[in-house]
Enzyme design. Structure first.
Site, PDB file in Angstrom:
ATOM      1  N   ASP A  36       0.816  -1.210   0.000  1.00  0.00           N
ATOM      2  CA  ASP A  36       0.000   0.000   0.000  1.00  0.00           C
ATOM      3  C   ASP A  36       0.853   1.264   0.000  1.00  0.00           C
ATOM      4  OD1 ASP A  36      -2.042   1.577   2.579  1.00  0.00           O
ATOM      5  OD2 ASP A  36      -1.936   1.913   0.414  1.00  0.00           O
ATOM      6  N   ASP A 220      -2.026   5.592  -4.967  1.00  0.00           N
ATOM      7  CA  ASP A 220      -2.331   4.744  -3.817  1.00  0.00           C
ATOM      8  C   ASP A 220      -2.692   3.321  -4.248  1.00  0.00           C
ATOM      9  OD1 ASP A 220      -4.646   5.045  -0.982  1.00  0.00           O
ATOM     10  OD2 ASP A 220      -3.113   3.569  -1.524  1.00  0.00           O
TER      11      ASP A 220
HETATM   12  C1  LIG Z   1     -10.015  -4.450   4.759  1.00  0.00           C
HETATM   13  C2  LIG Z   1      -9.131  -3.347   4.213  1.00  0.00           C
HETATM   14  C3  LIG Z   1      -9.469  -2.005   4.350  1.00  0.00           C
HETATM   15  C4  LIG Z   1      -8.623  -1.020   3.842  1.00  0.00           C
HETATM   16  C5  LIG Z   1      -7.464  -1.386   3.198  1.00  0.00           C
HETATM   17  C6  LIG Z   1      -6.571  -0.353   2.635  1.00  0.00           C
HETATM   18  N1  LIG Z   1      -5.304  -0.562   2.318  1.00  0.00           N
HETATM   19  O1  LIG Z   1      -4.830   0.583   1.825  1.00  0.00           O
HETATM   20  C7  LIG Z   1      -5.852   1.453   1.807  1.00  0.00           C
HETATM   21  C8  LIG Z   1      -5.731   2.806   1.179  1.00  0.00           C
HETATM   22  C9  LIG Z   1      -6.543   3.850   1.868  1.00  0.00           C
HETATM   23  C10 LIG Z   1      -5.576   4.700   2.593  1.00  0.00           C
HETATM   24  O2  LIG Z   1      -5.892   4.656   3.950  1.00  0.00           O
HETATM   25  C11 LIG Z   1      -4.213   4.118   2.367  1.00  0.00           C
HETATM   26  N2  LIG Z   1      -4.338   3.245   1.211  1.00  0.00           N
HETATM   27  N3  LIG Z   1      -6.945   0.916   2.333  1.00  0.00           N
HETATM   28  C12 LIG Z   1      -7.120  -2.721   3.052  1.00  0.00           C
HETATM   29  C13 LIG Z   1      -7.961  -3.682   3.545  1.00  0.00           C
HETATM   30  F1  LIG Z   1      -7.669  -4.998   3.419  1.00  0.00           F
END
Ligand SMILES: Cc1ccc(-c2noc([C@H]3C[C@@H](O)CN3)n2)cc1F
Length: 331
Positions: A36, A220
């Site tokens: 991420d 992102d």
């Molecule tokens: C269940 C779950 C929820 C969210 C995320 C998630 N992972 O990265 C992000 C985006 C949003 C921002 O916060 C940073 N990058 N969101 C992953 C999940 F597996």
């Protein structure tokens, strides 16, 4: 030492997220983590996660690793854009991705995870690839895997080659010329507060005229869709008969039978075109004639997000040199 690792869609029907195999500890424990670029914590489901919150995820057990060391007195707690979150304590251990090993990586072990993580059995944690300033470990912030690995890489870069409903790759330390066509256009990155923030030079809907604009947003990989200013998405969905911004469904929906236009965004003097198929994101529910758009308004977010729907249309270079830049190429 450079490396390359798979980015695997967790669902064959639509690209909700991508996971990448990593190994942690001695002997190596393999987990599949969501890389991420929009956050900077490396956290995993673990032997410290209550069983009631674990539903099929692989876990990291530091007590089974001879190289694990508790980072005494350190805790973490993170909230993601969708309101999900997790918290826990911290170990250091050997961490390997695609052949790149960091010997004392801060691995944040979850003691609590929100329900949306519990319900996502394919995601065993996250690897934050944002800037380390965003790391939530207290009292001393920890470095990301990329920041720790940088000095051992041929070049301080990683690249994302995400694909539509197919397995892509994250490469570390090198730029694979076979993964893109034409030239890579590099743009400046604003590193405050810690996202890969860049400015797009405008947009076009389908074969329509290009609209010069300065669209400041973050790249992102952890966000599934792409969220842009209201005037941009209104002009896009205005070209689709029956498309509405639905409070009920929480975004733009349209008749699945619609013929969608592509969407082009500017990257300096160049541009990237997102095929219409990527924007026809998913049926609301299996078999529904109502489909959810991959291009949504950022009005309520306060930030424009170039998520996977946009990123998978390009070969993206996250250049961690000083100053950092972000590179975009067609593929
Ligand atoms: C269940 C779950 C929820 C969210 C995320 C998630 N992972 O990265 C992000 C985006 C949003 C921002 O916060 C940073 N990058 N969101 C992953 C999940 F597996």
């Amino acid at each position: 030492e450079n490396g390359s690792a798979a980015a695997i869609p967790i669902d064959p029907r639509f690209d909700i997220a991508y996971v990448t195999p990593v190994t942690i500890g001695t002997p190596p424990q393999t987990l599949y983590l969501d890389f991420d670029t929009g956050s900077s914590d490396l956290w995993v489901f673990s032997s410290h996660t209550p069983e009631s919150q674990v539903r099929g995820q692989r876990i990291y057990s530091p007590e089974k690793s001879s190289t694990a060391k508790l980072l005494a007195g350190h805790t973490w707690s993170i909230l993601y854009g969708d309101g999900s979150g997790s918290l826990g304590n911290v170990y250091t251990d050997n961490f390997t991705v695609g052949g790149v090993t960091v010997t004392s990586q801060a691995v944040q072990t979850a003691q609590q995870v929100s329900y949306s993580f519990t319900s996502q059995s394919e995601i065993h944690g996250l690897v934050g690839l944002g800037f380390s300033t965003l790391n939530t470990v207290f009292p001393n912030g920890q470095l990301t895997f990329f920041d720790n690995a940088k000095s051992t890489l041929d070049s301080p870069v990683f690249t994302a080659d995400l694909k539509w409903k197919k397995e892509g790759t994250y490469d570390f330390g090198f730029i694979d010329e076979t993964k893109y066509t034409g030239e890579i256009t590099y743009l400046p990155v604003q590193t405050d507060p810690g996202y890969w923030t860049f400015t797009s030079s405008g947009y076009a809907v389908g074969d329509g005229a290009f609209h010069p604009a300065s669209i400041v947003g973050i790249a992102d990989t952890g966000t599934s869709l792409t969220y842009l200013p209201a005037e941009v998405v209104t002009s896009y969905w205005g070209q689709v008969d029956g498309a509405v911004d639905s409070d009920y469904y929480g975004g733009y929906v349209f008749p699945c039978s619609s013929k969608l236009p592509s969407f082009t965004f500017g990257v300096g003097p160049a541009n990237i075109t997102i095929p219409a198929s990527y924007i026809n994101y998913a049926q609301i529910t299996e078999g529904s004639p109502v489909c959810f758009g991959g291009l949504q308004s950022s009005s309520w977010l306060g930030v424009n997000i170039w998520g996977d729907v946009a990123l998978k249309a390009a070969f993206v270079v996250f250049n961690g040199a000083n100053p950092p830049t972000i590179g975009w190429a067609k593929k």
